[in-house]
Design an enzyme around this catalytic site. Structure first.
Site, PDB file in Angstrom:
ATOM      1  N   GLN A 106       0.844  -1.196   0.000  1.00 20.16           N
ATOM      2  CA  GLN A 106       0.000   0.000   0.000  1.00 20.16           C
ATOM      3  C   GLN A 106       0.881   1.248   0.000  1.00 20.16           C
ATOM      4  O   GLN A 106       1.770   1.393   0.839  1.00 20.16           O
ATOM      5  CB  GLN A 106      -0.940   0.027   1.214  1.00 20.16           C
ATOM      6  CG  GLN A 106      -1.996   1.117   1.077  1.00 20.16           C
ATOM      7  CD  GLN A 106      -2.851   1.280   2.318  1.00 20.16           C
ATOM      8  OE1 GLN A 106      -2.358   1.692   3.369  1.00 20.16           O
ATOM      9  NE2 GLN A 106      -4.134   0.964   2.204  1.00 20.16           N
ATOM     10  N   TYR A 177      -5.840  11.048   4.288  1.00 24.21           N
ATOM     11  CA  TYR A 177      -4.468  11.312   3.869  1.00 24.21           C
ATOM     12  C   TYR A 177      -4.468  12.149   2.588  1.00 24.21           C
ATOM     13  O   TYR A 177      -5.505  12.595   2.130  1.00 24.21           O
ATOM     14  CB  TYR A 177      -3.695  10.003   3.740  1.00 24.21           C
ATOM     15  CG  TYR A 177      -3.554   9.302   5.073  1.00 24.21           C
ATOM     16  CD1 TYR A 177      -2.921   9.935   6.148  1.00 24.21           C
ATOM     17  CD2 TYR A 177      -4.078   8.031   5.284  1.00 24.21           C
ATOM     18  CE1 TYR A 177      -2.808   9.317   7.384  1.00 24.21           C
ATOM     19  CE2 TYR A 177      -3.969   7.405   6.523  1.00 24.21           C
ATOM     20  CZ  TYR A 177      -3.336   8.054   7.566  1.00 24.21           C
ATOM     21  OH  TYR A 177      -3.227   7.444   8.796  1.00 24.21           O
ATOM     22  N   ARG A 229      -7.931   2.468  -2.826  1.00 25.54           N
ATOM     23  CA  ARG A 229      -8.749   2.499  -1.608  1.00 25.54           C
ATOM     24  C   ARG A 229      -9.365   3.881  -1.432  1.00 25.54           C
ATOM     25  O   ARG A 229      -8.688   4.898  -1.602  1.00 25.54           O
ATOM     26  CB  ARG A 229      -7.899   2.150  -0.386  1.00 25.54           C
ATOM     27  CG  ARG A 229      -8.752   1.901   0.859  1.00 25.54           C
ATOM     28  CD  ARG A 229      -7.914   1.539   2.058  1.00 25.54           C
ATOM     29  NE  ARG A 229      -8.671   0.732   3.004  1.00 25.54           N
ATOM     30  CZ  ARG A 229      -8.505   0.740   4.326  1.00 25.54           C
ATOM     31  NH1 ARG A 229      -7.590   1.529   4.873  1.00 25.54           N
ATOM     32  NH2 ARG A 229      -9.226  -0.024   5.107  1.00 25.54           N
ATOM     33  N   ARG A 322      -8.781  -6.300  12.165  1.00 21.22           N
ATOM     34  CA  ARG A 322      -8.471  -6.741  13.526  1.00 21.22           C
ATOM     35  C   ARG A 322      -8.583  -8.258  13.689  1.00 21.22           C
ATOM     36  O   ARG A 322      -7.907  -8.852  14.531  1.00 21.22           O
ATOM     37  CB  ARG A 322      -9.372  -6.015  14.526  1.00 21.22           C
ATOM     38  CG  ARG A 322      -9.009  -4.554  14.736  1.00 21.22           C
ATOM     39  CD  ARG A 322     -10.030  -3.837  15.598  1.00 21.22           C
ATOM     40  NE  ARG A 322     -11.296  -3.680  14.892  1.00 21.22           N
ATOM     41  CZ  ARG A 322     -12.438  -3.314  15.478  1.00 21.22           C
ATOM     42  NH1 ARG A 322     -12.468  -3.123  16.787  1.00 21.22           N
ATOM     43  NH2 ARG A 322     -13.527  -3.163  14.770  1.00 21.22           N
TER      44      ARG A 322
END
Length: 391
Positions: A106, A177, A229, A322
């Site tokens: 990524q 971001y 993404r 997770r």
């Protein structure tokens, strides 16, 4: 026949995944100063080589001014902004691929979230010089030349991913971001070709996609994977950076570059939906994707049942975040018919098995989980927190 978790999936450019499960990108809090991989980094990824059929690394910043985005005191974010990172990148790719699954790097630029630059007395850059209430440092507006350089840096990072042996890259256009900052009308107040109308706010994300695809077409082996993404909305109460309709407009342009997949970052769960809408985000985005662009979603999957529901009713691929922190063998257990044995909660007894990095252990044993979504059972390990990274 409905999608099954164990289906082999062939992507647009010819690569076949062993199943429909994906390890979501998650920061490992394991990097050395300068964004270099550590032994903790490699051990963490090696332990998760069978976590899914496609394994996406944490975000790696592509420009020297693009990071690190991390909590000061904790091990740093990883970088891909120089050839000096290649050794660590190769080790990471090898660790992830050792059991035959696909490794994706990524790539990202933190923009205003590059707190490490502020800590080191350097300027922090963003699309526009705005005072953000949640930042305790100023940001500087990027120049036109700097924007051009960052676009090229995404391409250089892609070339390093190819050279390091990764099977693909994921462009990180989500989670506030830099790419999202350019797309958001709350953080992009520019009046030049990079800001203003929706089309102009789409220009930077599309320029990055174009550059990445150009490098792939020139240097990558056949079947190299590319994904994008996106956070489907940016809503802050009454303030709207963009809504899902804007995001769909962007993705409608992104997919013209023939990507393998679109990855929706869904914090409220894989089946979440926009306010006052009967359709889920995944259903809305699926409508605009062509048959060869797979939809990958993520959110609140901790076991085989929810993962199966996600691929049967919502998307082509399901990413587990997770869940793979808790159980590094999440998908291996499903493939072997042992899904019922997947570990769903952290506890003092499962810490060794989970093989978290020291930084992740310290983060998740804090009461605030260092701002990360807490691990189920996290309260049982808080008494083991040492505070060695806390400032």
């Amino acid at each position: 026949m409905p999608n099954q978790l164990t289906d082999h999936v062939t992507l647009r450019h010819g690569t076949t995944l062993n199943n429909r499960l994906v390890m979501a990108p998650m920061q490992t809090h394991s990097g050395l100063k300068g964004g270099f991989a550590s032994e903790d980094t490699i051990q963490y990824y090696s332990a998760r080589s069978q976590a899914a059929g496609m394994l996406i690394t944490e975000f790696h910043y592509v420009s020297e001014n693009g990071g690190p985005a991390y909590v000061p005191g904790y091990p740093e974010q990883l970088g891909v902004y120089s050839d000096a990172h290649l050794e660590g990148l190769r080790k990471t790719a090898q660790a992830l691929k050792k059991d035959g699954n696909k490794a994706i790097l990524q790539i990202h630029h933190a923009g205003r979230a590059a707190v490490g630059r502020h800590v080191n007395g350097l300027d922090v850059v963003a699309p526009s010089a705005i005072e953000f209430a949640f930042l305790d440092y100023p940001v500087r507006e990027l120049t036109l030349a700097e924007i051009d350089d960052i676009i090229l840096d995404f391409g250089k990072a892609t070339k390093r991913a190819i050279d390091a042996g990764f099977d693909g890259v994921e462009i990180h256009g989500a989670n506030h971001y830099l790419i999202q900052q350019f797309f958001s009308k709350l953080s992009n107040l520019r009046t030049d070709k990079w800001g203003g109308s929706l089309d102009k706010r789409m220009a930077f994300p599309l320029a990055v996609v174009k550059e990445v695809k150009t490098i792939i077409d020139e240097y990558a082996p056949k079947g190299f994977i590319v994904g994008y993404r996106i956070s489907p909305e940016e809503l802050h109460g009454e303030e709207v950076g963009y809504d899902y309709k804007d995001a769909i407009s962007l993705i409608s342009e992104v997919i013209k570059y023939e990507l393998d997949y679109i990855h929706l970052s869904l914090w409220a769960g894989y089946n979440s939906k926009p306010k006052n809408n009967e359709k889920s985000y995944s259903q809305l985005f699926k409508q605009i994707l062509d048959d060869e662009t797979k939809l990958l979603i993520v959110g609140e999957v901790f076991g085989e049942e929810s993962a199966a529901d996600a691929v049967e009713n919502y998307a082509d691929l399901i990413a587990v975040a997770r869940g793979t922190l808790l159980d590094p063998n999440f998908t291996k257990k499903i493939i072997e018919g042992k899904g019922e044995s997947i570990i769903h909660k952290i506890s003092p007894q499962t810490i060794e098995y989970s093989q978290l990095t020291p930084g992740l252990f310290e983060a998740f044993s804090r009461e605030d989980s260092l701002g990360l979504p807490p691990l189920p059972g996290g309260e049982t390990i808080q008494n083991l927190h040492t505070g060695k990274y806390d400032i």
